[in-house]
Scaffold this active site. Structure first.
Site, short mmCIF file in Angstrom:
data_model
loop_
_atom_site.label_atom_id
_atom_site.label_comp_id
_atom_site.label_asym_id
_atom_site.label_seq_id
_atom_site.Cartn_x
_atom_site.Cartn_y
_atom_site.Cartn_z
N GLU A 63 0.85 -1.19 0.00
CA GLU A 63 0.00 0.00 0.00
C GLU A 63 0.89 1.25 0.00
O GLU A 63 0.43 2.34 0.30
CB GLU A 63 -0.97 -0.01 1.17
CG GLU A 63 -0.35 -0.17 2.54
CD GLU A 63 -1.38 -0.09 3.66
OE1 GLU A 63 -2.06 0.93 3.76
OE2 GLU A 63 -1.48 -1.08 4.41
N CYS A 74 -3.40 -3.64 4.52
CA CYS A 74 -2.39 -4.62 4.98
C CYS A 74 -2.67 -6.04 4.54
O CYS A 74 -1.85 -6.93 4.78
CB CYS A 74 -2.32 -4.62 6.50
SG CYS A 74 -1.83 -3.04 7.16
N HIS A 95 -2.10 -10.14 12.16
CA HIS A 95 -1.56 -8.88 11.64
C HIS A 95 -1.22 -8.03 12.86
O HIS A 95 -2.06 -7.86 13.75
CB HIS A 95 -2.61 -8.19 10.75
CG HIS A 95 -2.25 -6.76 10.48
ND1 HIS A 95 -1.05 -6.41 9.91
CD2 HIS A 95 -2.91 -5.59 10.75
CE1 HIS A 95 -0.99 -5.08 9.82
NE2 HIS A 95 -2.10 -4.57 10.32
P1 HMG Z 1 -3.04 6.42 21.84
O1 HMG Z 1 -4.27 7.21 21.99
O2 HMG Z 1 -1.75 7.17 21.76
O3 HMG Z 1 -2.80 5.41 23.03
O4 HMG Z 1 -3.23 5.50 20.56
P2 HMG Z 1 -3.77 4.96 24.23
O5 HMG Z 1 -4.04 6.11 25.12
O6 HMG Z 1 -4.94 4.17 23.68
O7 HMG Z 1 -2.76 3.97 24.96
C1 HMG Z 1 -2.36 2.78 24.37
C2 HMG Z 1 -2.26 1.73 25.47
O8 HMG Z 1 -1.14 2.10 26.33
C3 HMG Z 1 -3.47 1.65 26.39
O9 HMG Z 1 -3.65 0.31 26.73
C4 HMG Z 1 -3.03 2.43 27.62
O10 HMG Z 1 -3.70 2.05 28.81
C5 HMG Z 1 -1.56 2.05 27.68
P3 HMG Z 1 -5.03 -0.46 26.35
O11 HMG Z 1 -6.15 0.37 26.86
O12 HMG Z 1 -5.05 -0.53 24.85
O13 HMG Z 1 -4.91 -1.79 27.01
N1 HMG Z 1 -0.73 3.00 28.43
C6 HMG Z 1 0.28 2.63 29.23
N2 HMG Z 1 0.77 1.40 29.54
C7 HMG Z 1 1.85 1.35 30.38
N3 HMG Z 1 2.45 2.47 30.89
C8 HMG Z 1 1.98 3.70 30.59
C9 HMG Z 1 0.86 3.81 29.73
N4 HMG Z 1 0.18 4.86 29.20
C10 HMG Z 1 -0.79 4.34 28.42
N5 HMG Z 1 2.59 4.77 31.11
C11 HMG Z 1 -3.08 3.79 18.92
C12 HMG Z 1 -2.78 4.16 20.36
C13 HMG Z 1 -2.67 2.35 18.70
C14 HMG Z 1 -4.57 3.92 18.66
C15 HMG Z 1 -2.27 4.75 17.99
O14 HMG Z 1 -0.92 4.47 18.10
C16 HMG Z 1 -2.67 4.64 16.52
O15 HMG Z 1 -3.59 5.32 16.07
N6 HMG Z 1 -1.96 3.78 15.71
C17 HMG Z 1 -2.24 3.61 14.29
C18 HMG Z 1 -3.51 2.82 14.02
C19 HMG Z 1 -3.38 1.35 14.35
O16 HMG Z 1 -2.31 0.82 14.48
N7 HMG Z 1 -4.54 0.65 14.45
C20 HMG Z 1 -4.57 -0.76 14.72
C21 HMG Z 1 -5.76 -1.48 14.09
S1 HMG Z 1 -5.97 -1.07 12.37
C22 HMG Z 1 -4.78 -2.03 11.54
O17 HMG Z 1 -4.19 -2.89 12.10
C23 HMG Z 1 -4.52 -1.67 10.11
C24 HMG Z 1 -3.24 -0.93 9.82
O18 HMG Z 1 -2.13 -1.80 9.94
C25 HMG Z 1 -3.28 -0.29 8.43
C26 HMG Z 1 -3.66 -1.13 7.23
O19 HMG Z 1 -4.43 -2.06 7.25
O20 HMG Z 1 -3.20 -0.72 6.15
C27 HMG Z 1 -3.00 0.19 10.82
#
Ligand code: HMG
Length: 414
Positions: free
Chosen positions: A88, A120, A242
C-alpha cells in the site's frame, strides 16, 4: 510421475521465506523522551521497542527485492512464473513494483508480474491467488513479495506504530515451511478506520475505531472460517495476527478466545503468540508484510519444534477486509529457514538520533522531473539510485559501499 501420484505428494503452501528490514532504526526510548511520553506506554501499552526507519535511498521495491533475494536462495529461478507484489506504499500508479523486482532479480521473461492492494491484507489474497494458481499448474511457482513503509505524522498518536520492511516467499506445491489449509473465512465492510488519499504521504487514521473494527473483522472472519468447515479452536497450537503493534495480537487473541466460546484459559494465550511477536516488536508496522513477519518470527524463534503444529492466521486490512485461515508446519521446516541471517539483520542496525530520524522522515524525492542522484546509505543489495525524467533508477549497491567518511549522516553532526 502420473498426475494422481504427483498430487498425493504435493504440498501446496510456503516453500521458502526471506525478510529484509532497513539498516537504520529508532529506539522508542528516544522517541518517548522527545515526545514527552512515558516509555511504558510504548513498551507495555502498545508493545513496541524499536521501529525500523527506511533510508532515503530505499523504498518498497528495494526492500522487496532484498527480501526476495533471500527467499530465492536454493530455488530454481526458472520455475517462477508469477511475481505478485503486495503493497500500500506503491511507487507508481501504473507500473507494478513487481516488474522492477523482476528485472533486479533477473527472473525469466516468461513470467507475469502484478501489484495488489487492499491495505495490509492484499498479501493474504495474493497468497490465496498463488495457491489457486498452483492448483491449475502445479509445476509453476509464485514469488510473493509484501513490502511496506508505515508513515503517520510526526508527533501523532500513530507515530510509535510506524515501521517498514519486507517479507518475500515462494509459494508452490513443494512447500517446506507451511502447508496451507484450503478453508478461508472472509469479511469485508466499507469503513473509514485508516486510509491514505493519493495526495498524502501519511496515513489518516481513527486509531481507537480501527482497533474496534479489527476485532470485529476477526470475529466475522473466524465465524465464516468455522461455517466453511475449518479446524476447531482447540486444534491450534499457535496463532499469528496482523500486528500494527504487538499488543494488538494480545487483544486479538483474547477476543478470539471469547468468540470461540472459551471461558478462562487467558494464561495459556501468551505462549501461543509470543514467538510471533518478537521480530515485529523490533521493526514496527510493515503493513502487508506484518502478518508474514510474525509467521517468520514464530518459525525462527519459537523454542518448540513446531513440526506438525496447526497455526491459525488472521490478516487484517483497514477499510476493511479480514481473512482467517490456517496451515500446518511441515516436518524438517527448520532446515529451510534463514534464522541467523535474519537475526543479524535485526541486531546489526544503526540506531538513529531523533534529529536523524526526522531528517530521514522529511527527505523527499524531486517531483518535477529534475534529475536527482541519491546519497548512498547503508542497506541491502539493491538501492534506489535516483530519478531521471520522472523515472526511478534502481541498481545494485555494490561499488558504492558506504565508508564512515562518506556517510551522509556526517552532515547531521555524527
Ligand atoms: P493512543 O491514543 O496514543 O494510546 O493511541 P492509548 O491512550 O490508547 O494507549 C495505548 C495503550 O497504552 C493503552 O492500553 C493504555 O492504557 C496504555 P489499552 O487500553 O489498549 O490496554 N498505556 C500505558 N501502559 C503502560 N504504561 C503507561 C501507559 N500509558 C498508556 N505509562 C493507537 C494508540 C494504537 C490507537 C495509535 O498508536 C494509533 O492510532 N496507531 C495507528 C492505528 C493502528 O495501528 N490501528 C490498529 C488497528 S488497524 C490495523 O491494524 C490496520 C493498519 O495496519 C493499516 C492497514 O491495514 O493498512 C493500521
Amino acid at each position: 510421475m502420473l498426475s494422481t501420484e504427483r498430487s498425493s505428494v504435493m504440498k501446496a503452501g510456503i516453500e521458502s521465506m526471506g525478510m529484509y528490514v532497513p539498516r537504520y532504526a529508532l529506539d522508542l526510548r528516544e522517541l518517548a523522551v522527545a515526545r514527552g511520553v512515558d516509555y511504558g506506554k510504548y513498551r507495555q501499552g502498545i508493545g513496541q521497542e524499536i521501529m525500523a526507519v527506511p533510508a532515503p535511498d530505499e523504498d518498497v521495491v528495494t526492500m522487496g527485492a532484498n527480501a526476495a533475494l533471500r527467499a530465492l536462495e536454493g530455488v530454481d529461478r526458472d520455475s517462477i512464473r508469477t511475481v505478485i507484489f503486495a503493497t500500500e506504499s506503491g511507487v507508481d500508479q501504473s507500473k507494478a513494483a513487481a516488474i522492477y523486482v523482476h528485472r533486479l532479480l533477473d527472473l525469466p521473461p516468461r513470467c507475469r508480474s502484478v501489484e495488489m492492494k487492499q491495505a495490509c491484507c492484499s498479501s493474504t489474497s495474493a497468497l490465496h491467488f498463488a495457491l489457486a494458481s498452483c492448483a491449475l499448474q502445479p509445476e509453476h511457482k509464485t514469488l510473493l513479495i509484501a513490502s511496506d513503509i508505515a508513515r503517520y505524522g510526526l508527533g501523532s498518536a500513530g507515530e510509535p506504530t510506524q515501521g517498514g520492511g519486507a517479507v518475500a516467499m515462494v509459494v508452490s506445491t513443494e512447500a517446506k515451511l507451511l502447508q496451507i489449509d484450503p478453508v478461508v473465512g472472509y469479511y469485508t465492510s466499507d469503513v473509514m478506520d485508516f486510509w491514505r488519499p493519493n495526495y498524502l504521504d501519511e496515513a489518516l487514521v481513527d486509531g481507537k475505531y480501527s482497533i474496534k473494527v479489527y476485532k470485529q473483522a476477526l470475529e466475522q472472519a473466524w465465524q465464516h472460517y468455522v461455517e466453511e468447515g475449518g479446524h476447531a479452536f482447540s486444534s491450534f497450537e499457535r496463532f499469528c495476527y496482523h500486528m500494527p503493534f504487538t499488543r494488538m495480537a494480545e487483544k486479538a487473541q483474547s477476543h478470539l478466545l471469547r468468540c470461540a466460546g472459551k471461558c478462562g484459559g487467558e494464561e495459556k494465550l501468551l505462549p501461543m503468540i509470543q514467538s510471533a511477536q518478537r521480530y515485529n516488536r523490533e521493526v514496527g508496522n510493515c503493513y502487508t508484510a506484518s502478518l508474514y513477519m510474525g509467521l517468520l518470527s514464530m518459525l525462527e524463534q519459537d523454542p518448540a519444534d513446531l513440526s506438525g503444529s496447526r497455526v491459525g492466521l488472521f490478516s487484517y486490512g483497514s477499510g476493511c477486509m479480514g481473512a482467517f485461515f490456517s496451515g500446518q508446519v511441515l516436518p524438517g521446516y527448520r532446515d529451510f529457514l534463514n534464522t541467523q541471517a535474519h537475526l543479524d539483520l535485526l541486531n546489526e542496525r544503526e540506531m538513529l538520533s531523533i534529529a536523524e530520524y526526522e531528517h530521514f522522515y522529511q527527505s523527499r524525492l524531486c517531483e518535477d522531473g529534475t534529475a536527482q542522484e541519491l546519497e548512498v546509505y547503508a542497506g541491502g543489495a539493491f538501492r534506489l539510485q535516483g530519478l531521471r525524467d520522472h523515472m526511478r533508477l534502481y541498481g545494485e549497491r555494490q561499488n558504492s559501499l558506504l565508508t564512515e567518511l562518506e556517510s551522509p549522516l556526517l552532515s547531521l553532526g555524527r
